[in-house]
Design a protein around this motif. Sequence first.
Motif, PDB file in Angstrom:
ATOM      1  N   GLY A  19      36.837  31.688  37.996  1.00 17.03           N
ATOM      2  CA  GLY A  19      37.241  30.375  37.841  1.00 17.03           C
ATOM      3  C   GLY A  19      36.281  29.368  38.601  1.00 17.03           C
ATOM      4  N   GLY A  55      39.555  30.358  40.043  1.00 19.07           N
ATOM      5  CA  GLY A  55      38.787  29.801  40.908  1.00 19.07           C
ATOM      6  C   GLY A  55      39.472  29.030  42.042  1.00 19.07           C
ATOM      7  N   ARG A  59      42.735  29.266  44.606  1.00 21.80           N
ATOM      8  CA  ARG A  59      42.819  29.092  46.035  1.00 21.80           C
ATOM      9  C   ARG A  59      43.703  28.126  46.555  1.00 21.80           C
ATOM     10  NH1 ARG A  59      39.993  33.591  44.853  1.00 21.80           N
ATOM     11  NH2 ARG A  59      38.255  32.337  43.678  1.00 21.80           N
ATOM     12  N   ASP A  76      50.007  36.026  44.594  1.00 18.63           N
ATOM     13  CA  ASP A  76      49.314  36.763  43.403  1.00 18.63           C
ATOM     14  C   ASP A  76      50.005  35.954  42.058  1.00 18.63           C
ATOM     15  OD1 ASP A  76      47.488  38.241  44.722  1.00 18.63           O
ATOM     16  OD2 ASP A  76      48.609  40.051  44.316  1.00 18.63           O
ATOM     17  N   THR A 125      49.323  41.101  36.025  1.00 14.10           N
ATOM     18  CA  THR A 125      50.258  41.505  37.242  1.00 14.10           C
ATOM     19  C   THR A 125      49.577  41.357  38.583  1.00 14.10           C
ATOM     20  OG1 THR A 125      49.562  43.765  36.888  1.00 14.10           O
ATOM     21  CG2 THR A 125      51.647  43.161  36.021  1.00 14.10           C
ATOM     22  N   THR A 130      41.326  39.199  38.089  1.00 12.32           N
ATOM     23  CA  THR A 130      40.901  39.110  36.419  1.00 12.32           C
ATOM     24  C   THR A 130      39.695  40.310  36.212  1.00 12.32           C
ATOM     25  OG1 THR A 130      39.597  37.048  37.012  1.00 12.32           O
ATOM     26  CG2 THR A 130      42.004  36.963  36.003  1.00 12.32           C
ATOM     27  N   GLY A 188      43.775  36.114  46.423  1.00 13.90           N
ATOM     28  CA  GLY A 188      42.738  35.118  46.698  1.00 13.90           C
ATOM     29  C   GLY A 188      41.467  35.591  46.811  1.00 13.90           C
TER      30      GLY A 188
END
Length: 235
Positions: A19, A55, A59, A76, A125, A130, A188
């Motif tokens: 991100g 990204g 956050r 999450d 999940t 990622t 994160g």
Amino acid sequence: MNDNPNAGGMDRVVISLGGSIIIPGDRDGEFLKRFASLLRDLSKDMELFVVCGGGRTARLYINIGRELNAPDHQLDEMGIMTTRLNARLLQLALGDLAEQSVPTTVDEAASQAGRGKVVVMGGTTPGHTTDGVSASLAEAVGATRIVNATSVDAVYSADPKRDSAAKRYERLSFQQLKDLLGDEHGAGASGVFDPMGASIVMRCRIPVLVVAGRDLDEMSKAAKGLTIKGTVIDG
Ligand code: UTP
């Protein structure tokens, strides 16, 4: 019997697009246009799958959710939503080159393969990132390699932005990657690759090429399996 799901097909390449590359707030629309044009060129010779990270949007939400004492799996889940938002943005940039729905599972993404379109997804999940999704997807579609497009230009022994003595690696074995990462997940958290993903690529022996994501020349070379300035993880 050949158990590669892509035996005999065009090379398949999974790009894990952090991100921090998609929306750092630095001419993002312009970058997405140039990235889309690169994918259009590359997709003449390979089948592409892009997994988008969350990204700073992830956050931002995760940090506020944490202040509200939300449990990790709910943080999450919010992170996953932001990755899908970024995936949708990339689909808009790709237009008719991409499937226009964001798969929510690896199986769904794998089922979109072989249609001549770039498949774009985000997270799946709670409990990983990622990068982990990229590794699962690479296994499911029989990918030749994973390009990990990050905000640093290679793998380092420590964060090079904070530690000027951090050692830069040109090449790492799968085991060395696992040793560097440990096995902790926190919502994160941002290591160079996900511990679950590292286990998958090690088991399936899928090379990972770590490159500076905003350097499109590097990205192009990595996707084609050419020599890069970043780190090659294999062997
Ligand atoms: P990522 O950590 O993958 O996004 O997802 P990123 O930070 O943009 O990626 P890199 O580090 O630059 O490559 C953001 C957050 O969303 C949750 C996690 O909390 C993760 O930290 N997430 C994402 C999941 O729980 N599961 C997923 O499958 C994906």
